[in-house]
Enzyme design. Structure first.
Site, PDB file in Angstrom:
ATOM      1  N   ASP A  80       0.874  -1.395  -0.008  1.00 13.74           N
ATOM      2  CA  ASP A  80       0.057   0.221  -0.029  1.00 13.74           C
ATOM      3  C   ASP A  80       0.621   1.257   0.020  1.00 13.74           C
ATOM      4  O   ASP A  80       1.873   1.609   0.843  1.00 13.74           O
ATOM      5  CB  ASP A  80      -1.021  -0.144   1.235  1.00 13.74           C
ATOM      6  CG  ASP A  80      -1.933   1.016   1.258  1.00 13.74           C
ATOM      7  OD1 ASP A  80      -2.492   1.541   0.307  1.00 13.74           O
ATOM      8  OD2 ASP A  80      -2.284   1.393   2.482  1.00 13.74           O
ATOM      9  N   LYS A 189     -13.143  12.752   6.686  1.00 16.58           N
ATOM     10  CA  LYS A 189     -13.179  12.794   5.123  1.00 16.58           C
ATOM     11  C   LYS A 189     -13.786  14.045   4.637  1.00 16.58           C
ATOM     12  O   LYS A 189     -13.433  14.511   3.437  1.00 16.58           O
ATOM     13  CB  LYS A 189     -13.622  11.716   4.750  1.00 16.58           C
ATOM     14  CG  LYS A 189     -12.916  10.220   5.130  1.00 16.58           C
ATOM     15  CD  LYS A 189     -13.377   9.136   4.475  1.00 16.58           C
ATOM     16  CE  LYS A 189     -12.691   7.857   5.039  1.00 16.58           C
ATOM     17  NZ  LYS A 189     -11.324   7.890   4.998  1.00 16.58           N
TER      18      LYS A 189
HETATM   19  P1  13P Z   1      -9.030   4.733   5.405  1.00 14.59           P
HETATM   20  O1  13P Z   1      -8.342   5.826   5.868  1.00 14.59           O
HETATM   21  O2  13P Z   1     -10.403   5.475   4.707  1.00 14.59           O
HETATM   22  O3  13P Z   1      -9.393   3.601   5.732  1.00 14.59           O
HETATM   23  O4  13P Z   1      -8.244   4.564   4.006  1.00 14.59           O
HETATM   24  C1  13P Z   1      -7.117   3.524   3.721  1.00 14.59           C
HETATM   25  C2  13P Z   1      -6.268   3.557   2.602  1.00 14.59           C
HETATM   26  O5  13P Z   1      -6.849   4.182   1.696  1.00 14.59           O
HETATM   27  C3  13P Z   1      -5.225   2.809   2.748  1.00 14.59           C
HETATM   28  O6  13P Z   1      -4.466   2.988   1.392  1.00 14.59           O
HETATM   29  O1  G3H Z   2      -3.205   5.013   3.439  1.00 14.23           O
HETATM   30  C1  G3H Z   2      -2.671   4.716   4.342  1.00 14.23           C
HETATM   31  C2  G3H Z   2      -2.883   3.515   5.257  1.00 14.23           C
HETATM   32  O2  G3H Z   2      -4.161   3.875   6.010  1.00 14.23           O
HETATM   33  C3  G3H Z   2      -1.656   3.226   5.966  1.00 14.23           C
HETATM   34  O3  G3H Z   2      -1.609   4.106   6.962  1.00 14.23           O
HETATM   35  O4  G3H Z   2       1.054   4.350   6.654  1.00 14.23           O
HETATM   36  O5  G3H Z   2      -0.104   4.727   9.118  1.00 14.23           O
HETATM   37  O6  G3H Z   2       0.211   2.435   7.930  1.00 14.23           O
HETATM   38  P1  G3H Z   2       0.085   3.853   7.610  1.00 14.23           P
HETATM   39 ZN    ZN Z   3      -4.650   4.920   0.531  1.00 10.76          ZN
END
Ligand code: 13P
Ligand code: G3H
Ligand code: ZN
Length: 338
Positions: A80, A189
């Site tokens: 991610d 958001k």
């Molecule tokens: P949220 O903060 O809405 O859970 O989104 C998570 C996200 O986009 C991780 O890439």
């Molecule tokens: O988009 C971000 C995700 O919520 C991951 O968050 O980088 O704090 O693990 P993090």
């Molecule tokens: Zn994200």
């Protein structure tokens, strides 16, 4: 598996695959138990922060245990918000089946060239790539020094440009695209009205037919968890998430195949732990607070899998995966001795 068999069916069949962020054992178990109970595919995604916090070696073993315990649940492992080619290379070597390269804060041309470099690298190893175009609120607005109010006022400017998306897709060869369509990361958001830009999603879908779209920032920020947190010593105000009926519409109609959720997992976990701490102040057995927290995640994720319309889709995904004879990423062929 990679996300390809999942997205093929999700795009055509009007469902979304939940991409849930994992940081520890209880969160991962909660997600996977819910997917097993609902016969749903899922994406377990790992941020750079999660890799550092848990140590990827430990997270990998936890995910391996999920695969062993629930062989009928289609699982993809995804990076991610990857930000460098070096990180992506590490993820590929660690057995991720999908990676995101997030070059959204760069110029268009720099984003193209970084994303293309990652596509060339990842595809050579059988790994799929998500990139991002446009700017989400929350974390990303900080990158360019905007406050939330300013972001919301100028939102049109930050949403993904449909024609740009077409060019970006052509020039990079990405497998899916994260789009800015009104969501943002975290528990705050929207300042005024919780609303996705459906007209924009529709236009992107038309300029990029067949390209799976990804919606980041898809937590709905459930009132019940925010209230529980506040009732038990927390202090969260002004929270607002994406209404679930809008997410349901996005996955059923507009080619949104991957729906990213992290904040709601954090809220569920924190709410339950706070509740146990304040109602049983003498309790200090971690199993007595992490257990209820994990149960809350199972219940919440089960509800989301129905909202995403992915409940009951595990079998068709596995059948499609076997039929398409998709080659596994090199990592798995190597470990299988093939
Ligand atoms: P949220 O903060 O809405 O859970 O989104 C998570 C996200 O986009 C991780 O890439
Ligand atoms: O988009 C971000 C995700 O919520 C991951 O968050 O980088 O704090 O693990 P993090
Ligand atoms: Zn994200």
């Amino acid at each position: 598996m990679t996300t390809k068999p999942m997205f093929d069916l999700a795009y055509e069949g009007g469902f979304g695959v939940g991409a849930f962020n994992v940081n520890n054992m209880e969160i991962t178990q909660g997600i996977i138990e819910a997917c097993a109970a609902e016969d749903s595919p899922c994406i377990l995604q790992i941020s750079k922060g999660a890799r550092a916090y848990a140590n990827i070696l430990f997270l990998r073993k936890i995910i391996d245990a999920c695969v062993e315990q629930y062989p009928d649940v289609p699982i993809a492992i995804h990076c991610d918000h990857g930000d460098t080619v070096d990180l992506i290379r590490d993820c590929i070597n660690d057995g991720y089946t999908s990676v995101m390269i997030d070059g959204s804060h760069h110029s268009f041309d720099e984003n193209v060239s970084l994303s293309k470099e990652v596509v060339d690298l990842a595809h050579a190893h059988g790994v799929l790539v998500e990139a991002e175009l446009g700017m989400l609120g929350g974390i990303e607005e900080d990158v360019v020094g905007l406050d939330a109010e300013e972001y919301e006022k100028n939102i049109e400017k930050f949403l993904t440009d449909p024609e740009g998306a077409r060019v970006f897709h052509d020039r990079t060869g990405i497998d899916s695209l994260a789009v800015a369509i009104g969501t943002s990361h975290g528990a705050h958001k929207f300042k005024h009205e919780a609303k996705l830009a459906f007209d924009r999603i529709e236009r992107i879908m038309k300029t990029c037919p067949g390209l799976p779209l990804v919606m980041h920032g898809s937590s709905s920020v459930p009132r019940q968890f925010v209230d529980l947190i506040n009732q038990h010593g927390g202090n969260l105000s002004g929270t607002m998430g994406v209404p679930e009926d809008q997410i349901a519409r996005a996955v059923r109609t507009y080619g949104v195949c991957k729906v990213n959720i992290d904040t709601d997992l954090r809220l569920a976990l924190t709410a339950k732990i706070r509740e146990v701490f304040s109602t049983n102040p003498e309790e200090f057995d971690p199993r007595k607070y992490l257990g209820p927290a994990r149960d809350a995640i199972v219940e919440m994720v089960r509800g989301k899998l129905h909202m995403l319309n992915s409940a009951g889709k595990a079998d068709v995904v596995i059948t499609h995966w076997k039929k398409m004879g998709e080659p596994m990423p090199d990592y798995y062929r190597a470990t299988a001795g093939a």
